[in-house]
Design a protein around this motif. Structure first.
Motif, mmCIF file in Angstrom:
data_model
loop_
_atom_site.group_PDB
_atom_site.id
_atom_site.type_symbol
_atom_site.label_atom_id
_atom_site.label_comp_id
_atom_site.label_asym_id
_atom_site.label_seq_id
_atom_site.Cartn_x
_atom_site.Cartn_y
_atom_site.Cartn_z
ATOM 1 N N HIS A 105 0.871 -1.259 -0.100
ATOM 2 C CA HIS A 105 -0.105 -0.146 -0.006
ATOM 3 C C HIS A 105 1.012 1.390 -0.169
ATOM 4 N N GLY A 106 2.063 1.218 -0.553
ATOM 5 C CA GLY A 106 2.907 2.357 -0.840
ATOM 6 C C GLY A 106 3.667 2.862 0.417
ATOM 7 N N ARG A 107 3.487 2.129 1.357
ATOM 8 C CA ARG A 107 4.253 2.293 2.643
ATOM 9 C C ARG A 107 5.703 2.055 2.418
ATOM 10 N N ALA A 108 6.753 2.675 3.333
ATOM 11 C CA ALA A 108 8.135 2.473 2.987
ATOM 12 C C ALA A 108 8.712 2.160 4.443
ATOM 13 N N PHE A 109 9.893 1.680 4.499
ATOM 14 C CA PHE A 109 10.850 1.556 5.528
ATOM 15 C C PHE A 109 11.802 2.887 5.646
ATOM 16 N N PRO A 110 11.293 4.058 6.479
ATOM 17 C CA PRO A 110 12.100 5.178 6.597
ATOM 18 C C PRO A 110 13.558 4.963 6.570
#
Length: 212
Positions: A105-110
């Motif tokens: 869902h477009g989330r990332a690991f900062p």
């Protein structure tokens, strides 16, 4: 360890040739050597890994995950639901291009140093119908060969010849000579024994994307 004393006894190693204690030591040494030259380990081990996010949805992993028990981003526990997180790990499937986590869902690991903590069971294992998989048979065989190669006394001329036989590319006698296949000594060498190298080569860890 990737093979057992019982495996070696089944190969004909007698108690007179080596005690159980010596075989245990040699098996441990061989297994550690395989870990070092391949860049993986090949049995389930419980570990907590501290990983660094790169600002992308996917996070490459240093070893395949078999089971993830907990995943933290900083102090926030992330969902392990497959609809939220894709886990590519072990038992390793054919065509696997490397272990990784991918947030959906477009989330990332900062970006951050050690900002992702993963607890669970890890190891490069292959499918055998169980949840954890098995040590690859080629790794087991390579471990046994390394032990068998190292058992003979170094001062034993016959054993030295057997250990060094792969290095010979030409032999001459008084009346004749013959040359062995030169390709046997070419290419990448891991252990220095072509038979063992051939077993291990498919399991050498690839360089991560972006590595120099």
């Amino acid at each position: 360890m990737y093979a057992s004393v019982a495996d070696l006894r089944a190969e004909g190693v007698t108690a007179a040739e080596a005690s159980d204690a010596r075989l245990e030591l040699l098996l441990d040494e061989a297994s550690r050597l395989i870990d070092r030259v391949t860049g993986w380990f090949f049995e389930p081990r419980s570990l907590t890994l501290h990983l660094s996010g790169r600002g992308a949805p996917s996070l490459e992993l240093p070893v395949p995950p078999i089971r993830i028990d907990r995943l933290l981003l900083g102090s926030v526990e992330l969902s392990l639901d497959p609809s939220e997180l894709l886990v590519v790990g072990a038992p390793v499937q054919p065509g696997c291009d490397g272990p990784r986590f991918t947030r959906r869902h477009g989330r990332a690991f900062p970006r951050g140093h050690g900002n992702v903590v993963a607890e669970g069971l890890w190891g490069f294992t292959e499918e055998d119908g169980t949840p954890t998989g098995r040590t690859p048979p080629a790794i087991r065989r390579a471990t046994m060969l390394l032990v068998l190669r190292s058992m003979a006394p170094l001062a034993d001329d016959a054993s030295f010849e057997a250990r060094s036989r792969w290095r010979i590319i030409e032999e001459r006698t008084r009346d004749q000579s013959y040359r062995l296949d030169s390709n046997r000594s070419g290419g990448l060498s891991l252990i220095g024994d072509p038979e063992v190298d051939a077993l291990l080569m498919p399991y050498v860890r690839r360089s991560p994307v972006g590595a120099a």
